[in-house]
Design a protein around this motif. Structure first.
Motif, mmCIF file in Angstrom:
data_model
loop_
_atom_site.group_PDB
_atom_site.id
_atom_site.type_symbol
_atom_site.label_atom_id
_atom_site.label_comp_id
_atom_site.label_asym_id
_atom_site.label_seq_id
_atom_site.Cartn_x
_atom_site.Cartn_y
_atom_site.Cartn_z
ATOM 1 N N HIS A 275 2.894 24.532 79.784
ATOM 2 C CA HIS A 275 3.971 25.281 79.989
ATOM 3 C C HIS A 275 3.950 25.944 81.546
ATOM 4 N N TYR A 276 4.662 25.763 82.477
ATOM 5 C CA TYR A 276 4.570 26.052 83.700
ATOM 6 C C TYR A 276 5.547 27.018 84.117
ATOM 7 N N THR A 277 4.992 27.854 84.619
ATOM 8 C CA THR A 277 5.709 29.248 85.282
ATOM 9 C C THR A 277 5.594 29.454 86.507
ATOM 10 N N GLY A 278 5.061 28.703 87.301
ATOM 11 C CA GLY A 278 4.973 28.554 88.903
ATOM 12 C C GLY A 278 3.712 28.753 89.566
ATOM 13 N N SER A 279 2.895 29.110 88.655
ATOM 14 C CA SER A 279 1.576 29.372 89.026
ATOM 15 C C SER A 279 0.623 28.277 88.991
ATOM 16 N N PHE A 280 -0.610 28.166 89.621
ATOM 17 C CA PHE A 280 -1.440 27.151 89.709
ATOM 18 C C PHE A 280 -2.134 26.866 88.335
ATOM 19 N N ILE A 281 -2.058 25.618 87.962
ATOM 20 C CA ILE A 281 -2.657 25.230 86.769
ATOM 21 C C ILE A 281 -3.610 23.870 86.981
ATOM 22 N N GLU A 282 -4.442 23.717 86.140
ATOM 23 C CA GLU A 282 -5.221 22.298 86.037
ATOM 24 C C GLU A 282 -5.046 21.823 84.489
ATOM 25 N N VAL A 283 -4.931 20.694 84.557
ATOM 26 C CA VAL A 283 -4.863 19.964 83.056
ATOM 27 C C VAL A 283 -6.023 18.820 83.106
ATOM 28 N N ARG B 195 9.202 25.951 82.991
ATOM 29 C CA ARG B 195 9.440 24.467 82.606
ATOM 30 C C ARG B 195 8.441 23.783 81.581
ATOM 31 N N LYS B 196 8.772 23.091 80.727
ATOM 32 C CA LYS B 196 7.869 22.623 79.838
ATOM 33 C C LYS B 196 7.616 21.047 80.408
ATOM 34 N N LEU B 197 6.215 20.777 80.696
ATOM 35 C CA LEU B 197 6.006 19.670 81.556
ATOM 36 C C LEU B 197 5.042 18.854 80.250
ATOM 37 N N ILE B 198 5.629 17.665 80.216
ATOM 38 C CA ILE B 198 5.086 16.474 79.274
ATOM 39 C C ILE B 198 4.245 15.529 80.095
ATOM 40 N N ILE B 199 2.944 15.837 80.163
ATOM 41 C CA ILE B 199 1.922 15.016 81.036
ATOM 42 C C ILE B 199 1.442 13.820 80.253
ATOM 43 N N SER C 164 21.351 19.687 79.555
ATOM 44 C CA SER C 164 21.119 20.005 78.187
ATOM 45 C C SER C 164 19.389 19.639 77.860
ATOM 46 N N HIS C 165 18.642 19.138 78.832
ATOM 47 C CA HIS C 165 17.406 18.908 78.708
ATOM 48 C C HIS C 165 16.675 19.500 79.568
ATOM 49 N N GLU C 166 15.749 20.354 79.625
ATOM 50 C CA GLU C 166 14.970 20.808 80.466
ATOM 51 C C GLU C 166 13.388 20.279 80.776
ATOM 52 N N TYR C 167 13.092 19.277 80.045
ATOM 53 C CA TYR C 167 11.699 18.804 80.111
ATOM 54 C C TYR C 167 11.584 17.993 81.319
ATOM 55 N N LEU C 168 10.369 18.033 81.961
ATOM 56 C CA LEU C 168 9.960 17.207 82.944
ATOM 57 C C LEU C 168 8.665 16.088 82.408
ATOM 58 N N TYR C 169 8.943 15.060 82.647
ATOM 59 C CA TYR C 169 7.731 14.028 82.157
ATOM 60 C C TYR C 169 7.041 13.741 83.335
ATOM 61 N N ILE C 170 5.695 14.250 83.316
ATOM 62 C CA ILE C 170 4.790 13.833 84.635
ATOM 63 C C ILE C 170 3.901 12.521 84.154
#
Length: 810
Positions: A800-808, A776-780, A713-719
């Motif tokens: 917003h993570y789609t499986g490709s490399f990102i930097e925050v 996935r929606k990531l909450i960092i 029911s929830h698809e957020y991932l909190y990092i």
């Protein structure tokens, strides 16, 4: 025993002495097997704990020095004294790890091995104890079967080292220096013959007989009761994780448990019908309390047919329908099965017809492959075929004999009573191995029958290598008091230090009340859940249990469901609900660590020296532990609000001392305040929480509130990122409950925090599996308070993570 000659052999060295032969075999650059015999040749008996492996490919060198023969690998060096054959172990830099006494440390004493003969004159006595059905044989003839040896392996441990391991025992020992321990299987004794040292090495003894450990006035040694020869492995880490990796290299990998096994498991003694099981799960769902498994304890069979692996048709009229309803409620069922069977049961008759029973004509012979296959066939036809999800292999140390009477026997008397009973029915050289073989039969049977469900087997005893059969060991039938809760913490840490990764206990303890005529039924709370003192104890136990590999409530005397401890809005109820939900929010972290257990031979529940062995201040801390790489858990082990009988405690200090290991800064999980490592602080510990700290450099993935592990029911991932030093974490996902992960059906998202650049890098997703969430929606959340400054709120960024490399960047 002077060395007469030495010869190179494949993978090692053989030394002829005046008193026998010694062989050193290189298994890997950090592992050497040592065998000693006084016979003309070494034993060819197959090991039950060691898995077959390819021949060693690591280089090694044999050198003949003036006073000793030396065998060296790239990581390890062993010196064998030419005069006494005493071994000394060094790392590659020449640092002494440990040694035998100069006079020599290996002793073999001949013993006659006596076995029982069961003929028509043997008398069988059937009885019922607190620990279940018991059948004992009398008027047994005994014969000398063969000659073997009592072995003794002595060491000179160093003053500044600590030792851990040997399994889970009830005494609450942690650092084993200055202690002694008896290693035999028993309720509340789960044996694993592995020692690990803070100097960076481990010792694994390949023996299945009664063993003793001493580091006291009687000496410093490991001894075995009955063996053909001395056989052990020296494992160099140097970190304790490396020692565990060596143990699992020898004894096998721990397979993945299904994800639901890391959710909440509700149990008690006992649910009595299919309707009660279903109604209990429905109550969890109606209250929006997470649950993933409910447990069907003993007496699920018809009447007195103890150990029959079918359900009573009156109370469980349609097992398939029951399982369908439970699965529709997103819950699994674990069922208790026993190795002992009532002679009037169908299972017993079938086992007897196939010659699969031990001498008491009641316990099946787990040492027989044929009997193990038949036992699985019965479990499959009576239970697994209906959709049962998991096994509770109770009483896997089947020959206890001292659970009776008002006075607990002395330790040495308990050893004698219980091992003599086991030796009546089992070969004296193998009395510790029953659970290992019993678990093997369940695992191999289920793997052959289905790949869609991972094997889950909750057992009351253990041995080296048993982890490869999908087992979790629990600590036995403990009693409800604060002293027991305190002792359980080091018991579990020592068990996990042996390389066996999955341990748990009965949250709230099995025995809650006190029965003066039975020494083991010695809980402090005759009023059970009506006693506010027990409610406080249960809450503290539950808080601790939320950070164990398996999160499971169980026991007798009083109900265990959360709503039995109060109403919504009341502190006991609300605290239980909070920690239940916290466990589920931590599942992304916990399941990723479980993947490390399989992939990297990691240890989830960690004594502090696993991460801080260079800080000697951690060596004797037996009431704190790391739960994975990030979280340090500090349970509360004393009452602060209520004594026995709901008596209020006035003016209690609601803090506990916490040692923060050196080398890191530490974040208070609740308050976000930051503290420098290498100091002891007074941590706040009101009923609503226990001290919980996060190590700087940690990356902690968390989820939303769930009702079960596959609640989407929830698809957020909190990092959560805790700044202060560099850190990494691999977030792992798979299909949750099949064996496709063994062939690569999984996905890994690697994360790295760069402290200098203030950047969280998330790499390309590696791998895939059916049903994978592609975006996935990531909450960092960055926690970045400075030491001694007031706590600050985290900096939060959505990604917003789609499986490709990102930097925050922060």
């Amino acid at each position: 025993m002077p060395i007469l000659k030495h010869d190179a052999v494949p993978d090692g060295l053989v030394l002829e002495t005046t008193e026998g032969r010694l062989q050193l075999t290189v298994c890997a650059s950090r592992i050497v097997r040592i065998r000693y015999t006084v016979e003309t040749s070494f034993s060819e008996q197959e090991s039950l704990m060691i898995v077959p492996r390819e021949a060693n490919t690591s280089p090694y060198v044999i050198q003949d020095e003036n006073d000793y023969v030396k065998l060296s690998t790239t990581e390890l060096s062993i010196h064998i004294d030419k005069r006494t054959c005493a071994l000394a172990y060094y790392d590659a830099g020449g640092k002494l790890l440990t040694r035998e006494p100069n006079r020599g440390g290996k002793t073999l004493v001949p013993v006659d091995v006596v076995k029982s003969v069961f003929d028509e004159d043997a008398l069988l006595e059937t009885g019922q104890g607190a620990d279940g059905l018991r059948v004992r044989a009398g008027n047994i003839k005994k014969v000398v079967d063969r000659q073997a040896y009592r072995t003794k392996l002595a060491f000179e441990w160093q003053d500044d080292e600590a030792l851990y391991g040997l399994g889970s025992h009830e005494e609450g020992m942690f650092n084993l220096r200055g202690q002694h321990q008896y290693l035999y299987q028993q309720n509340m004794k789960a044996v694993v013959p592995v020692l690990v040292s803070t100097l960076g090495y481990g010792i694994l003894v390949d023996s299945y007989s009664l063993m003793t450990f001493h580091d006291d006035a009687f000496g410093s040694y490991l001894s075995t009761d009955v063996d053909d020869e001395m056989d052990y492995y020296f494992i160099y880490g140097p970190e304790l994780d490396g020692v565990v990796q060596g143990v699992r290299f020898l004894t096998g990998k721990a397979p993945m448990l299904p994800k639901w096994a890391f959710g909440y498991v509700q149990s008690k003694e006992r649910y009595t019908s299919s309707q009660e099981l279903i109604d209990t799960v429905r109550e969890f769902r109606s209250r929006q309390l997470p649950i993933d498994c409910i447990v069907l304890d003993w007496k699920s069979w018809t009447g007195e047919l103890w150990g029959q692996k079918t359900l009573d048709p009156e109370r469980f009229p349609d097992p398939k329908k029951m399982m369908e309803e439970l699965h529709q409620l997103d819950a699994r069922l674990m069922v208790s099965i026993w190795p002992i069977m009532n002679p009037n049961s169908d299972n017993h008759r079938e086992m007897a017809e196939h010659g699969g029973l031990l001498g008491n004509r009641a316990n099946y012979d787990a040492f027989s492959e044929k009997a193990r296959s038949l036992y699985w066939k019965q479990a499959y036809e009576g239970l697994f075929a209906h959709g049962i999800d998991a096994w509770w292999c109770d009483c896997t140390e089947p020959f206890e004999a001292d659970w009776k009477g008002a006075v607990k026997p002395e330790p040495e008397e308990r050893l004698r009573i219980n091992t003599e009973e086991a030796k009546l029915y089992l070969d004296p050289a193998y009395i510790n191995a029953y659970s290992l073989l019993h678990s093997r039969g369940i695992y191999e049977g289920q793997r052959a029958a289905s790949d869609s469900k991972r094997v889950v087997n909750l057992t009351r005893s253990a041995y080296a290598g048993q982890h490869r059969y999908g087992t979790i060991t629990w600590s036995g039938d403990i009693a409800a008091n604060w002293e027991t809760l305190r002792k359980q913490i080091p018991d579990g840490l020592n068990f996990c230090a042996t390389g066996s990764p999955y341990w748990t206990l009965d949250i709230g303890a099995f025995f809650v009340q006190n029965k003066p005529d039975l020494w083991f039924w010695n809980g402090d709370y005759d009023a059970g859940v009506e006693d506010l003192g027990y409610r406080e104890l249960y809450v503290r136990w539950f808080q601790y249990g939320a950070f164990l590999p398996m999160f499971r409530s169980h026991g007798t005397d009083t109900p265990r469901e959360i709503w039995r401890f109060g109403e919504p809005g009341e502190p006991f109820y609300e605290t239980l609900v909070f920690f239940l939900r916290l466990r589920y929010r931590l599942l992304p972290y916990i399941y990723s660590l479980a993947a490390r257990v399989f992939r990297e031979d990691y240890t989830l529940m960690r004594a502090l020296p696993f991460d801080f062995r260079h800080d000697s201040g951690t060596f004797d801390i037996d009431d704190q532990f790391m739960f994975g790489s990030a979280l340090m858990v500090c349970p509360i082990t004393k009452p602060m609000y209520y004594d026995i009988g709901s008596t209020p405690i006035e003016g209690a200090d609601k803090t506990r001392n916490v040692y923060l290991p050196a080398g890191s800064t530490w974040y208070d999980y609740w308050e976000h305040s930051v503290h420098q490592g290498g100091q002891t602080i007074a941590a706040n510990a009101p009923l609503e929480r226990i001290p919980l700290y996060v190590r700087s450099g940690s990356i902690l993935p968390m989820g939303d509130d769930l009702q079960h592990v596959e609640d989407h029911s929830h698809e957020y991932l909190y990092i959560r990122v805790y700044a202060g030093q560099n850190g990494s974490f691999d977030y792992y996902e798979d299909e949750n409950d099949n064996y496709s992960y063994e062939t690569g059906s999984c996905a890994i998202m690697s994360m790295h925090w760069d402290e200098e650049r203030r950047v969280l890098a998330i790499g390309d997703r590696q791998g895939s599996y059916p049903g994978m969430i592609n975006q996935r929606k990531l909450i960092i959340m960055l926690f970045d308070s400075q030491v001694s400054q007031p706590p600050q709120s985290p900096t939060i960024k959505d990604v917003h993570y789609t499986g490709s490399f990102i930097e925050v960047s922060f």
